[in-house]
Design a protein around this motif. Structure first.
Motif, PDB file in Angstrom:
ATOM      1  N   HIS A  59       4.974   1.286  -4.236  1.00 62.89           N
ATOM      2  CA  HIS A  59       4.416   1.033  -5.547  1.00 62.89           C
ATOM      3  C   HIS A  59       5.297   0.726  -6.642  1.00 62.89           C
ATOM      4  CE1 HIS A  59       1.160   2.689  -3.469  1.00 62.89           C
ATOM      5  NE2 HIS A  59       1.802   3.941  -3.359  1.00 62.89           N
ATOM      6  N   ASN A  60       6.628   0.427  -6.279  1.00 63.94           N
ATOM      7  CA  ASN A  60       7.902  -0.082  -7.077  1.00 63.94           C
ATOM      8  C   ASN A  60       7.550  -1.313  -7.687  1.00 63.94           C
ATOM      9  OD1 ASN A  60      10.001   0.226  -8.577  1.00 63.94           O
ATOM     10  ND2 ASN A  60      11.242   1.316  -6.735  1.00 63.94           N
ATOM     11  N   GLY A  61       7.927  -1.668  -8.757  1.00 53.29           N
ATOM     12  CA  GLY A  61       7.870  -3.038  -9.284  1.00 53.29           C
ATOM     13  C   GLY A  61       7.469  -3.214 -10.682  1.00 53.29           C
ATOM     14  N   VAL A  62       7.835  -4.382 -11.556  1.00 57.55           N
ATOM     15  CA  VAL A  62       7.513  -4.273 -12.870  1.00 57.55           C
ATOM     16  C   VAL A  62       6.206  -4.996 -13.055  1.00 57.55           C
ATOM     17  CG1 VAL A  62       9.745  -4.056 -13.922  1.00 57.55           C
ATOM     18  CG2 VAL A  62       9.134  -6.300 -13.072  1.00 57.55           C
TER      19      VAL A  62
ATOM     20  N   SER B 168      17.773  -8.378  -5.705  1.00 56.78           N
ATOM     21  CA  SER B 168      17.156  -7.194  -5.517  1.00 56.78           C
ATOM     22  C   SER B 168      15.660  -7.579  -5.656  1.00 56.78           C
ATOM     23  CB  SER B 168      17.418  -6.187  -7.026  1.00 56.78           C
ATOM     24  OG  SER B 168      16.689  -6.948  -8.102  1.00 56.78           O
TER      25      SER B 168
ATOM     26  N   SER C 255      14.952 -10.542  -8.207  1.00 58.60           N
ATOM     27  CA  SER C 255      15.968 -11.503  -8.855  1.00 58.60           C
ATOM     28  C   SER C 255      17.073 -11.721  -7.647  1.00 58.60           C
ATOM     29  CB  SER C 255      16.644 -10.790 -10.127  1.00 58.60           C
ATOM     30  OG  SER C 255      17.575  -9.903  -9.456  1.00 58.60           O
TER      31      SER C 255
ATOM     32  N   ASN D 274      -2.333   4.362  -7.617  1.00 57.76           N
ATOM     33  CA  ASN D 274      -0.979   3.854  -8.064  1.00 57.76           C
ATOM     34  C   ASN D 274      -1.124   2.452  -8.004  1.00 57.76           C
ATOM     35  OD1 ASN D 274       0.710   6.014  -7.925  1.00 57.76           O
ATOM     36  ND2 ASN D 274       0.483   6.318  -5.740  1.00 57.76           N
ATOM     37  N   PRO D 275      -0.083   1.726  -8.650  1.00 58.07           N
ATOM     38  CA  PRO D 275      -0.179   0.355  -8.930  1.00 58.07           C
ATOM     39  C   PRO D 275       0.156  -0.457  -7.704  1.00 58.07           C
ATOM     40  CG  PRO D 275       1.920   1.393  -9.825  1.00 58.07           C
ATOM     41  CD  PRO D 275       1.074   2.333  -9.333  1.00 58.07           C
TER      42      PRO D 275
ATOM     43  N   THR E 126       1.738  -3.825  -6.627  1.00 57.44           N
ATOM     44  CA  THR E 126       2.747  -4.696  -7.481  1.00 57.44           C
ATOM     45  C   THR E 126       3.174  -6.046  -6.652  1.00 57.44           C
ATOM     46  OG1 THR E 126       4.810  -3.499  -6.640  1.00 57.44           O
ATOM     47  CG2 THR E 126       3.978  -2.878  -8.750  1.00 57.44           C
TER      48      THR E 126
ATOM     49  N   ILE F 129       2.597  -5.399 -12.327  1.00 64.06           N
ATOM     50  CA  ILE F 129       1.644  -4.753 -11.715  1.00 64.06           C
ATOM     51  C   ILE F 129       0.313  -5.691 -11.893  1.00 64.06           C
ATOM     52  CG2 ILE F 129       0.046  -2.784 -12.312  1.00 64.06           C
ATOM     53  CD1 ILE F 129       2.203  -1.388 -13.896  1.00 64.06           C
TER      54      ILE F 129
ATOM     55  N   TYR G  41      13.459  -4.474  -5.972  1.00 63.11           N
ATOM     56  CA  TYR G  41      12.834  -3.494  -6.739  1.00 63.11           C
ATOM     57  C   TYR G  41      14.054  -3.528  -7.875  1.00 63.11           C
ATOM     58  CZ  TYR G  41       9.762  -2.643  -2.966  1.00 63.11           C
ATOM     59  OH  TYR G  41       8.662  -2.751  -2.054  1.00 63.11           O
ATOM     60  N   PRO G  42      13.690  -3.204  -9.057  1.00 65.37           N
ATOM     61  CA  PRO G  42      12.315  -3.110  -9.558  1.00 65.37           C
ATOM     62  C   PRO G  42      11.537  -4.669 -10.063  1.00 65.37           C
ATOM     63  CG  PRO G  42      13.582  -2.094 -11.307  1.00 65.37           C
ATOM     64  CD  PRO G  42      14.497  -2.600 -10.053  1.00 65.37           C
TER      65      PRO G  42
ATOM     66  N   LEU H  83       0.965  -1.381   0.012  1.00 62.93           N
ATOM     67  CA  LEU H  83      -0.010   0.069   0.160  1.00 62.93           C
ATOM     68  C   LEU H  83       0.945   1.341  -0.023  1.00 62.93           C
ATOM     69  CD1 LEU H  83      -2.919  -0.915   2.598  1.00 62.93           C
ATOM     70  CD2 LEU H  83      -2.611  -1.360  -0.127  1.00 62.93           C
ATOM     71  N   ILE H  84       2.233   1.028   0.413  1.00 62.83           N
ATOM     72  CA  ILE H  84       2.947   2.249   0.369  1.00 62.83           C
ATOM     73  C   ILE H  84       3.971   2.301  -0.508  1.00 62.83           C
ATOM     74  CG2 ILE H  84       2.528   3.244   2.910  1.00 62.83           C
ATOM     75  CD1 ILE H  84       4.701   1.475   3.833  1.00 62.83           C
TER      76      ILE H  84
ATOM     77  N   GLU I 151      21.072 -13.210  -8.053  1.00 56.12           N
ATOM     78  CA  GLU I 151      22.328 -13.250  -8.932  1.00 56.12           C
ATOM     79  C   GLU I 151      22.876 -14.591  -8.216  1.00 56.12           C
ATOM     80  OE1 GLU I 151      23.132 -11.624 -11.472  1.00 56.12           O
ATOM     81  OE2 GLU I 151      21.368 -10.421 -11.491  1.00 56.12           O
TER      82      GLU I 151
END
Lengths: 280, 296
Positions: free
Chosen positions: B76-79, B250, B256, B89-90, B92, B81, B252-253, B73-74, B258
């Protein structure tokens, strides 16, 4: 269970009240409403412009006011099509631009009709006036209220910056074109923000914004997961309308038909995208 | 008398907890968090049984659910949606992942700290820091013991006041509030008096004076040096792994992890061994104890 409820009645009540207040605060606050309320002011004005303006396919900004006064349209170049005219309006001052844009209100829908008008206008000016009057009458009212603009989103400046983190860089398009010039229909009185939000929803582009305190305007924090400050403290999103940067919030600027809006990422307060910072 | 990790030298124990807790808190790597979570749960299960684990989960469940729900809710980052929130706002998937990561990290940290409480008694704190920062060490040890003391004393005071007619569970609202205030005031007085007494007693013993040495039960044994060396090795590997990018992750966004060949796996395995070290020591000691007892 019943006993427990009776014992903790006050606690439960307080909890429910607190939850209600929190949810209300969350949903009520900070929602920049799209400004579509006062559309009626704009409608008659634009339709009158269209009537007085016969064949303004090519709004050469200086030529438009003249043609209105003389009621005699300038000869129009035949090779310029309607779409080009919309996308290539780069006038000197913004006021002229708005008039120019308004004058080409009927273009995208009735491109065929206006093209026939173009060919006739080049041969005979008198008949072209009549032709355009016919064109005007054939266009229904509802279509006139639908305006179009070209919107593009570009982050080339961010890609050239070495501060951009790798995990963000790899999800951005390599040429920086998040959105290549796309035509968007909008209602009268829509702001640049409304158009941006609409196209981002349609195309599934990520967009985060926050409400500006007091004014309630929208502030773009990030598009396509590229956020402000991702390329240093002077970086963020800026926008231009028809090549000029209006230094106001994107939800505070009304669009006119035919405007082209560019959302550009800057790494240096606008200096790298042609909007040098002049201070206060 | 308990055996195993609890008998090790306080310095070794301190270094162990400092390493594990700081790695858990600073590296929000999903695999590291998973290792930390499972091993902490296993050790808790071994030490305190199902009851301890259940109590802990009960404590952290609500907080975890809150974090997982509130984070999207706070943030909204991220690919990816999933949907859009009422404020436009999205919502995610990545912010949900981050919420889960944060919740697991919190749960891990609480679990490790509950082990710290069990192992790190106040005499060990004094032993470790009494020479370096005597006032701070005394303050920490008094604060830590205060929580348990408060619970015990509250029970006693409540019972005593109940017999005097000040029952917080019965009577009019006014009477109950008055009773609660009375109990609270007794508690505050008792605690303050106790802390003043402790301070006076410590002062009269000459605590905190220069050149005053502390008698401690603990000695550095070969097993301590062995464990100490292992902990330092793990720390070195973790630090180099973080800086060489072998533990890159990571949320965001896009979410992943590594993998950088063998070094990543080495780091995972060493951290797993480090977290399991006290459990392995405890199990080994218990087995030895049982086999000795059965042979008598």
């Amino acid at each position: 269970m019943k006993k427990w409820l009776a014992e903790n009645k006050i606690r439960l009540l307080l909890g429910v009240m607190a939850a209600a207040v929190l949810t209300a605060a969350f949903f009520a606050g900070e929602n920049p409403q799209p400004q579509t309320k006062d559309t009626s002011i704009h409608l008659p004005e634009e339709s009158s412009v269209v009537v007085s303006e016969p064949v303004s396919v090519l709004p050469e900004s200086s030529a438009v006011p003249e043609s209105r006064e003389e009621k005699e349209p300038e000869s129009v170049l035949p090779e310029s099509s309607a779409e080009e005219a919309v996308s290539e309006t780069v006038p000197e001052s913004s006021e002229e631009n708005i008039e120019a844009a308004e004058s080409s209100v009927i273009l995208p829908e009735s491109s065929e009709i206006s093209e026939t008008a173009v060919s006739e206008a080049s041969t005979e000016t008198e008949s072209s006036t009549e032709e355009s009057m016919m064109t005007e009458s054939s266009v229904p009212e509802s279509v006139v209220s639908q305006n179009h603009c070209i919107i593009s989103i570009n982050c080339a400046a961010a890609l050239g910056n070495e501060k951009l983190r790798q995990n963000i860089r790899k999800i951005l398009p390599p040429d920086g074109n998040i959105l290549i010039g796309t035509e968007v229909a909008f209602d009268d009185g829509a702001s640049a923000f409304d158009v941006l939000q609409k196209i981002c929803r349609e195309k599934g582009i990520h967009l985060e914004y926050s409400a500006v305190p007091l004014t309630g305007g929208a502030y773009i924090e990030g598009i396509a997961n590229l956020y402000e400050f991702d390329c240093g403290s002077l970086s963020g999103w800026m926008f231009s309308v028809n090549g000029t940067f209006p230094n106001v919030g994107c939800s505070d600027i009304r669009l006119s038909d035919g405007d082209s809006i560019d959302f550009l990422y800057t790494c240096d307060m606008g200096n790298d995208i042609g909007n040098p910072y002049r201070g206060n | 008398m308990e055996t195993g990790f609890i008998q090790y030298h306080p310095f070794t124990q301190f270094l162990f907890f400092a390493s594990v807790i700081s790695v858990t808190m600073l590296i929000m790597h999903p695999v590291i968090l998973g290792i930390s979570f499972l091993t902490a749960a296993a050790w808790m299960l071994y030490g305190g049984g199902w009851r301890a684990l259940r109590d802990h989960l009960k404590l952290t469940l609500i907080t975890s659910v809150m974090i997982i729900l509130v984070n999207p809710l706070i943030s909204h980052n991220g690919v990816t949606i999933l949907t859009y929130l009422p404020d436009g706002n999205p919502f995610t998937l990545e912010s949900v992942y981050f919420g889960i990561g944060a919740a697991v990290m919190l749960s891990c940290t609480l679990k490790w700290f509950s082990s710290v409480n069990r192992i790190f008694t106040s005499d060990k704190i004094i032993c470790l820091f009494g020479g370096i920062a005597p006032k701070l060490a005394l303050l920490i040890s008094m604060t830590l013991s205060f929580i348990d003391q408060f619970r015990v004393r509250l029970r006693a005071v409540k019972a005593a006041q109940k017999n005097l007619g000040f029952d917080t569970g019965r009577g009019t609202l006014r009477h109950r509030i008055l009773s609660a205030v009375r109990i609270f005031s007794v508690m505050v007085q008792w605690s303050l008096e106790h802390s003043v007494d402790t301070a006076d007693a410590m002062k009269s013993k000459g605590y905190g004076l220069k050149r005053r040495t502390h008698y401690t039960l603990y000695r550095m044994l070969p097993r301590d040096y062995f464990l100490l060396f292992f902990i330092l090795l793990c720390d070195a590997v973790m630090i180099t792994a973080v800086y060489s990018g072998a533990l890159e992750y990571s949320y965001y966004p896009c979410f992943s992890i590594e993998m950088q060949g063998g070094y990543t796996i080495v780091a995972y395995l060493l951290f797993l061994l480090l977290c399991l070290a006290p459990l392995i020591i405890d199990v080994k000691e218990d087995r030895k104890w049982k086999s000795i007892r059965s042979s008598i």
